[in-house]
Design a protein around this motif. Structure first.
Motif, PDB file in Angstrom:
ATOM      1  N   GLN A  35       0.863  -1.185   0.000  1.00  0.00           N
ATOM      2  CA  GLN A  35       0.000   0.000   0.000  1.00  0.00           C
ATOM      3  C   GLN A  35       0.894   1.228   0.000  1.00  0.00           C
ATOM      4  N   CYS A  36       0.619   2.150  -0.901  1.00  0.00           N
ATOM      5  CA  CYS A  36       1.334   3.428  -0.939  1.00  0.00           C
ATOM      6  C   CYS A  36       0.973   4.215   0.316  1.00  0.00           C
ATOM      7  N   GLY A  37       1.979   4.687   1.025  1.00  0.00           N
ATOM      8  CA  GLY A  37       1.757   5.461   2.237  1.00  0.00           C
ATOM      9  C   GLY A  37       1.353   6.900   1.967  1.00  0.00           C
ATOM     10  N   VAL A  38       1.294   7.286   0.688  1.00  0.00           N
ATOM     11  CA  VAL A  38       0.907   8.654   0.329  1.00  0.00           C
ATOM     12  C   VAL A  38      -0.515   8.695  -0.219  1.00  0.00           C
ATOM     13  N   CYS A  39      -0.782   7.895  -1.265  1.00  0.00           N
ATOM     14  CA  CYS A  39      -2.112   7.960  -1.899  1.00  0.00           C
ATOM     15  C   CYS A  39      -3.042   6.815  -1.486  1.00  0.00           C
ATOM     16  N   GLY A  40      -2.501   5.760  -0.858  1.00  0.00           N
ATOM     17  CA  GLY A  40      -3.335   4.674  -0.358  1.00  0.00           C
ATOM     18  C   GLY A  40      -3.568   3.526  -1.320  1.00  0.00           C
ATOM     19  N   LEU A  41      -3.020   3.572  -2.530  1.00  0.00           N
ATOM     20  CA  LEU A  41      -3.206   2.498  -3.507  1.00  0.00           C
ATOM     21  C   LEU A  41      -2.681   1.176  -2.957  1.00  0.00           C
ATOM     22  N   ILE A  42      -3.444   0.102  -3.121  1.00  0.00           N
ATOM     23  CA  ILE A  42      -3.004  -1.243  -2.734  1.00  0.00           C
ATOM     24  C   ILE A  42      -2.912  -2.078  -3.997  1.00  0.00           C
ATOM     25  N   GLU A  43      -1.727  -2.631  -4.256  1.00  0.00           N
ATOM     26  CA  GLU A  43      -1.474  -3.448  -5.447  1.00  0.00           C
ATOM     27  C   GLU A  43      -0.487  -4.558  -5.099  1.00  0.00           C
ATOM     28  N   ASP A  44      -0.287  -5.473  -6.044  1.00  0.00           N
ATOM     29  CA  ASP A  44       0.748  -6.485  -5.901  1.00  0.00           C
ATOM     30  C   ASP A  44       2.104  -5.795  -5.835  1.00  0.00           C
ATOM     31  N   GLU A  45       3.010  -6.392  -5.106  1.00  0.00           N
ATOM     32  CA  GLU A  45       4.363  -5.845  -4.974  1.00  0.00           C
ATOM     33  C   GLU A  45       5.011  -5.642  -6.343  1.00  0.00           C
ATOM     34  N   HIS A  46       4.747  -6.543  -7.255  1.00  0.00           N
ATOM     35  CA  HIS A  46       5.319  -6.511  -8.605  1.00  0.00           C
ATOM     36  C   HIS A  46       5.046  -5.169  -9.300  1.00  0.00           C
ATOM     37  N   SER A  47       3.861  -4.608  -9.119  1.00  0.00           N
ATOM     38  CA  SER A  47       3.497  -3.332  -9.748  1.00  0.00           C
ATOM     39  C   SER A  47       4.390  -2.189  -9.272  1.00  0.00           C
ATOM     40  N   PHE A  48       4.717  -2.166  -7.979  1.00  0.00           N
ATOM     41  CA  PHE A  48       5.562  -1.120  -7.418  1.00  0.00           C
ATOM     42  C   PHE A  48       7.010  -1.283  -7.877  1.00  0.00           C
ATOM     43  N   ILE A  49       7.473  -2.532  -7.971  1.00  0.00           N
ATOM     44  CA  ILE A  49       8.842  -2.805  -8.420  1.00  0.00           C
ATOM     45  C   ILE A  49       8.994  -2.418  -9.887  1.00  0.00           C
ATOM     46  N   LYS A  50       8.050  -2.833 -10.723  1.00  0.00           N
ATOM     47  CA  LYS A  50       8.131  -2.540 -12.158  1.00  0.00           C
ATOM     48  C   LYS A  50       8.068  -1.040 -12.424  1.00  0.00           C
ATOM     49  N   ARG A  51       7.260  -0.308 -11.673  1.00  0.00           N
ATOM     50  CA  ARG A  51       7.171   1.139 -11.861  1.00  0.00           C
ATOM     51  C   ARG A  51       8.511   1.803 -11.512  1.00  0.00           C
ATOM     52  N   ALA A  52       9.167   1.313 -10.457  1.00  0.00           N
ATOM     53  CA  ALA A  52      10.480   1.857 -10.072  1.00  0.00           C
ATOM     54  C   ALA A  52      11.524   1.542 -11.141  1.00  0.00           C
ATOM     55  N   GLU A  53      11.497   0.324 -11.703  1.00  0.00           N
ATOM     56  CA  GLU A  53      12.440  -0.052 -12.770  1.00  0.00           C
ATOM     57  C   GLU A  53      12.236   0.824 -14.001  1.00  0.00           C
ATOM     58  N   TYR A  54      10.992   1.041 -14.364  1.00  0.00           N
ATOM     59  CA  TYR A  54      10.673   1.878 -15.523  1.00  0.00           C
ATOM     60  C   TYR A  54      11.189   3.306 -15.318  1.00  0.00           C
ATOM     61  N   ALA A  55      10.954   3.855 -14.145  1.00  0.00           N
ATOM     62  CA  ALA A  55      11.392   5.227 -13.857  1.00  0.00           C
ATOM     63  C   ALA A  55      12.918   5.318 -13.872  1.00  0.00           C
ATOM     64  N   GLN A  56      13.580   4.282 -13.358  1.00  0.00           N
ATOM     65  CA  GLN A  56      15.039   4.277 -13.351  1.00  0.00           C
ATOM     66  C   GLN A  56      15.595   4.249 -14.777  1.00  0.00           C
ATOM     67  N   LYS A  57      15.010   3.417 -15.628  1.00  0.00           N
ATOM     68  CA  LYS A  57      15.441   3.345 -17.043  1.00  0.00           C
ATOM     69  C   LYS A  57      15.208   4.683 -17.746  1.00  0.00           C
ATOM     70  N   LYS A  58      14.064   5.282 -17.473  1.00  0.00           N
ATOM     71  CA  LYS A  58      13.721   6.574 -18.086  1.00  0.00           C
ATOM     72  C   LYS A  58      14.724   7.646 -17.643  1.00  0.00           C
ATOM     73  N   ASP A  59      15.050   7.654 -16.348  1.00  0.00           N
ATOM     74  CA  ASP A  59      16.002   8.632 -15.818  1.00  0.00           C
ATOM     75  C   ASP A  59      17.400   8.405 -16.408  1.00  0.00           C
ATOM     76  N   ASN A  60      17.814   7.169 -16.530  1.00  0.00           N
ATOM     77  CA  ASN A  60      19.120   6.849 -17.110  1.00  0.00           C
ATOM     78  C   ASN A  60      19.186   7.266 -18.576  1.00  0.00           C
ATOM     79  N   HIS A  61      18.093   7.087 -19.292  1.00  0.00           N
ATOM     80  CA  HIS A  61      18.044   7.453 -20.708  1.00  0.00           C
ATOM     81  C   HIS A  61      18.158   8.974 -20.884  1.00  0.00           C
ATOM     82  N   LEU A  62      17.551   9.736 -19.979  1.00  0.00           N
ATOM     83  CA  LEU A  62      17.605  11.192 -20.069  1.00  0.00           C
ATOM     84  C   LEU A  62      19.014  11.723 -19.769  1.00  0.00           C
ATOM     85  N   ILE A  63      19.744  11.016 -18.922  1.00  0.00           N
ATOM     86  CA  ILE A  63      21.094  11.445 -18.550  1.00  0.00           C
ATOM     87  C   ILE A  63      22.049  11.247 -19.717  1.00  0.00           C
ATOM     88  N   HIS A  64      21.883  10.180 -20.472  1.00  0.00           N
ATOM     89  CA  HIS A  64      22.817   9.854 -21.576  1.00  0.00           C
ATOM     90  C   HIS A  64      22.437  10.504 -22.848  1.00  0.00           C
TER      91      HIS A  64
END
Length: 89
Positions: free
Chosen positions: A60-89
């Protein structure tokens, strides 16, 4: 193994979460009263009783309250990390 999380809903929270451990109980209930009449171990289920096959934990997100499978939170973090890395290069 630990993984960074990012809320797939608010897309800002990376630090505050509630980890919900799921511990299923296999039960048989009285259809009239809802009272539990029997409980089964996961190793010895009734022939027509399917075993639980859902996730071991939900997040559960401690900010907005969304409850989802752990996988959804992990994948969103991976996507954001890839996006951030792409913008740096």
């Amino acid at each position: 193994m630990s993984h960074p999380y990012l809320c797939p809903n608010c897309k800002t929270n990376k630090t505050r979460f509630n980890i919900i451990e799921q511990k299923p109980r296999a039960v048989k209930m009285d259809p009239s009263t809802g009272e539990i009449t029997d409980e089964f171990s996961m190793d010895h289920l009734d022939p027509i009783h399917l075993p639980y096959n859902g996730p071991a934990r939900k997040i559960q997100c401690g900010v907005c309250g969304l409850i989802e499978d752990e996988h959804s939170f992990i994948k969103r973090a991976e996507y954001a990390q890839k996006k951030d890395n792409h913008l740096i290069h």
